[in-house]
Write a protein that holds these residues in place. Structure first.
Motif, PDB file in Angstrom:
ATOM      1  N   PRO A 252      11.275   5.489  10.754  1.00  0.00           N
ATOM      2  CA  PRO A 252      11.030   4.086  11.095  1.00  0.00           C
ATOM      3  C   PRO A 252      10.017   3.491  10.120  1.00  0.00           C
ATOM      4  O   PRO A 252       9.021   4.134   9.784  1.00  0.00           O
ATOM      5  N   GLY A 253      10.284   2.300   9.656  1.00  0.00           N
ATOM      6  CA  GLY A 253       9.409   1.669   8.666  1.00  0.00           C
ATOM      7  C   GLY A 253       9.939   1.763   7.261  1.00  0.00           C
ATOM      8  O   GLY A 253       9.504   1.021   6.373  1.00  0.00           O
ATOM      9  N   GLU A 271       4.676  -3.623   5.273  1.00  0.00           N
ATOM     10  CA  GLU A 271       3.910  -2.758   4.373  1.00  0.00           C
ATOM     11  C   GLU A 271       3.147  -1.680   5.131  1.00  0.00           C
ATOM     12  O   GLU A 271       3.150  -0.497   4.733  1.00  0.00           O
ATOM     13  N   ALA A 272       2.502  -2.043   6.224  1.00  0.00           N
ATOM     14  CA  ALA A 272       1.737  -1.054   6.989  1.00  0.00           C
ATOM     15  C   ALA A 272       2.651   0.020   7.568  1.00  0.00           C
ATOM     16  O   ALA A 272       2.316   1.220   7.538  1.00  0.00           O
ATOM     17  N   ALA A 277       4.800   5.515   7.355  1.00  0.00           N
ATOM     18  CA  ALA A 277       5.987   6.368   7.360  1.00  0.00           C
ATOM     19  C   ALA A 277       6.002   7.330   6.190  1.00  0.00           C
ATOM     20  O   ALA A 277       6.633   8.394   6.269  1.00  0.00           O
ATOM     21  N   THR A 278       5.348   6.972   5.104  1.00  0.00           N
ATOM     22  CA  THR A 278       5.387   7.805   3.894  1.00  0.00           C
ATOM     23  C   THR A 278       4.065   8.516   3.612  1.00  0.00           C
ATOM     24  O   THR A 278       3.934   9.182   2.588  1.00  0.00           O
ATOM     25  N   TRP A 289       3.602   9.215  -6.526  1.00  0.00           N
ATOM     26  CA  TRP A 289       3.964   7.933  -5.904  1.00  0.00           C
ATOM     27  C   TRP A 289       3.174   6.816  -6.570  1.00  0.00           C
ATOM     28  O   TRP A 289       1.992   6.964  -6.855  1.00  0.00           O
ATOM     29  N   ARG A 290       3.836   5.682  -6.770  1.00  0.00           N
ATOM     30  CA  ARG A 290       3.107   4.493  -7.242  1.00  0.00           C
ATOM     31  C   ARG A 290       3.736   3.251  -6.610  1.00  0.00           C
ATOM     32  O   ARG A 290       4.949   3.156  -6.476  1.00  0.00           O
ATOM     33  N   ARG A 291       2.876   2.341  -6.231  1.00  0.00           N
ATOM     34  CA  ARG A 291       3.360   1.106  -5.620  1.00  0.00           C
ATOM     35  C   ARG A 291       3.949   0.206  -6.709  1.00  0.00           C
ATOM     36  O   ARG A 291       3.364   0.059  -7.791  1.00  0.00           O
ATOM     37  N   VAL A 292       5.108  -0.375  -6.425  1.00  0.00           N
ATOM     38  CA  VAL A 292       5.785  -1.248  -7.386  1.00  0.00           C
ATOM     39  C   VAL A 292       6.168  -2.555  -6.699  1.00  0.00           C
ATOM     40  O   VAL A 292       6.179  -2.656  -5.475  1.00  0.00           O
TER      41      VAL A 292
END
Length: 312
Positions: A252-253, A271-272, A277-278, A289-292
C-alpha cells in the motif's frame, strides 16, 4: 489580447447509447500548439471531428475560428487543415499531382505557385514526380502535411500524425509544426508519444470522454502531486531488481512500479505513504535509492488508472 481560435462548452457526443465525449470545455488560443493525449477510445478523434465540422455534437455550444460549430460547419471546414493517422492521398499519383488535385478540390487560385511553395516548404521539391505509393512513412507524412496547409488554413488538426514513423522523421515533422505555429497557425495534435507532448505549448489529457488535466507540462506534472524513486542494484544482476519489483507492487502506498533496464522506477500518489512503504528496502545496502522527479508518463498512467472506463 489572446485570441481564442476554439472556444466550446459542454461538448457531448454519444454513439449507440455510449457517451464518448462528456461535457467537455475547451479553449485553444491562436498560434499555440496543443497536445491532445489520452488512451485509445478516450474521445480524442470524436472531439477533433466535432471541432472541424465533420460531426455534429449532441450537446454543448461553442465556436471554432469564430463560426458556430453547430450551424456553420461548412465555413469551418474551409479554414481547417485536418490530417488523419491513415495516409489519405492517392498512391498512384505523384506528389505534385496529389497537391494539384487537393488545390482543385478547394478551388484555389494560383495553383502552380501554391503547389511549388508547398513542395519547397516541406522539402518535397526534389521528389515532386515520385509516386506517393513509393514513399516511406516519413515522406508520406510530409506530403499529407503539405496537402493540409495548401489552402492556408488558420487551424491545423492532427490526429496521431506520426504513428509508425521513425524518430528522425518525427523530429523533422515537429520542427515544421513549430515553424507553422510561429507564423500564426494554431495546432491541435493528438499523440501517444511523451516526447511530442513535451514539445507542445500546452497539453490536454482526456480519458473516456472527460477532460482530466490541462496546462503546460510542468503544471500538469505538479498538479498530479506524485512522488517517485529510482532504484538500482549496487551489485548483482536483474534477478534482484525483479524480486524487489514483485515485493513493492504488493505494498500500500506504492501505485506504480516499472523497470527501465537495470533500474526500477517506483511512484506513488502520497509521498509519506510511499516513503513508509519503501523504508525497509531503502535501508537495504544491496540497492541504491534516489528521489527523482515524476515524469509526464507517470502522470498519464496515474490519470488513466483512476479514470472510470465507460466501455465496460
Amino acid at each position: 489580447m489572446t485570441e481564442a481560435i476554439i472556444d466550446v462548452r459542454g461538448l457531448t457526443k454519444s454513439f449507440e447509447g455510449r457517451e464518448v465525449v462528456s461535457d467537455l470545455d475547451l479553449t485553444v488560443n491562436r498560434g499555440q500548439i496543443y497536445g491532445f493525449l489520452g488512451p485509445n477510445g478516450s474521445g480524442k478523434t470524436t472531439t477533433i471531428r466535432m471541432l472541424c465540422g465533420l460531426l455534429t455534437p449532441d450537446g454543448g455550444t461553442g465556436t471554432c475560428l469564430g463560426y458556430d460549430i453547430r450551424t456553420q460547419a461548412d465555413q469551418i471546414k474551409r479554414q481547417v487543415g485536418y490530417m488523419t493517422q491513415k495516409f489519405g492521398l492517392y498512391e498512384d499519383l505523384t506528389i505534385r499531382e496529389n497537391l494539384v488535385f487537393v488545390a482543385r478540390v478547394y478551388s484555389l487560385d494560383r495553383i502552380g505557385t501554391r503547389v511549388d511553395q508547398a513542395l519547397e516548404r516541406l522539402g518535397l521539391a526534389e521528389r515532386a514526380n515520385q509516386l506517393a505509393g513509393k514513399l516511406s512513412g516519413g515522406w508520406k507524412q510530409r506530403l499529407a502535411l503539405a496537402a493540409c496547409i495548401l489552402h492556408e488554413p488558420k487551424l491545423l488538426l492532427l490526429d496521431e500524425p506520426t504513428a509508425g514513423v521513425d524518430p528522425k522523421a518525427r523530429r523533422d515533422f515537429w520542427d515544421q509544426i513549430h515553424t507553422l505555429a510561429h507564423q500564426g497557425l494554431t495546432v491541435l495534435v493528438s499523440t501517444h508519444y511523451m516526447d511530442e507532448a513535451e514539445r507542445c505549448h500546452e497539453i490536454l489529457y482526456i480519458a473516456y470522454g472527460k477532460l482530466l488535466a490541462r496546462g503546460t507540462v510542468p503544471q500538469v506534472i505538479a498538479a498530479a502531486h506524485l512522488s517517485a524513486w529510482s532504484v538500482e542494484p549496487r551489485q548483482g544482476d536483474g534477478a534482484e531488481i525483479a524480486a524487489l519489483s514483485a515485493q513493492l507492487q504488493q505494498r500500500p502506498g506504492v501505485d506504480m512500479v516499472a523497470p527501465f533496464g537495470a533500474l526500477l522506477h517506483v511512484c506513488g500518489r502520497d509521498e509519506a505513504a510511499l516513503d513508509a512503504a519503501t523504508e525497509q528496502e531503502r535501508a537495504d545496502p544491496k540497492f541504491h535509492w534516489r528521489r527523482v522527479a515524476p515524469s509526464l508518463e507517470d502522470v498519464f498512467i496515474d490519470l488513466m488508472g483512476r479514470a472510470p472506463d465507460n466501455f465496460k
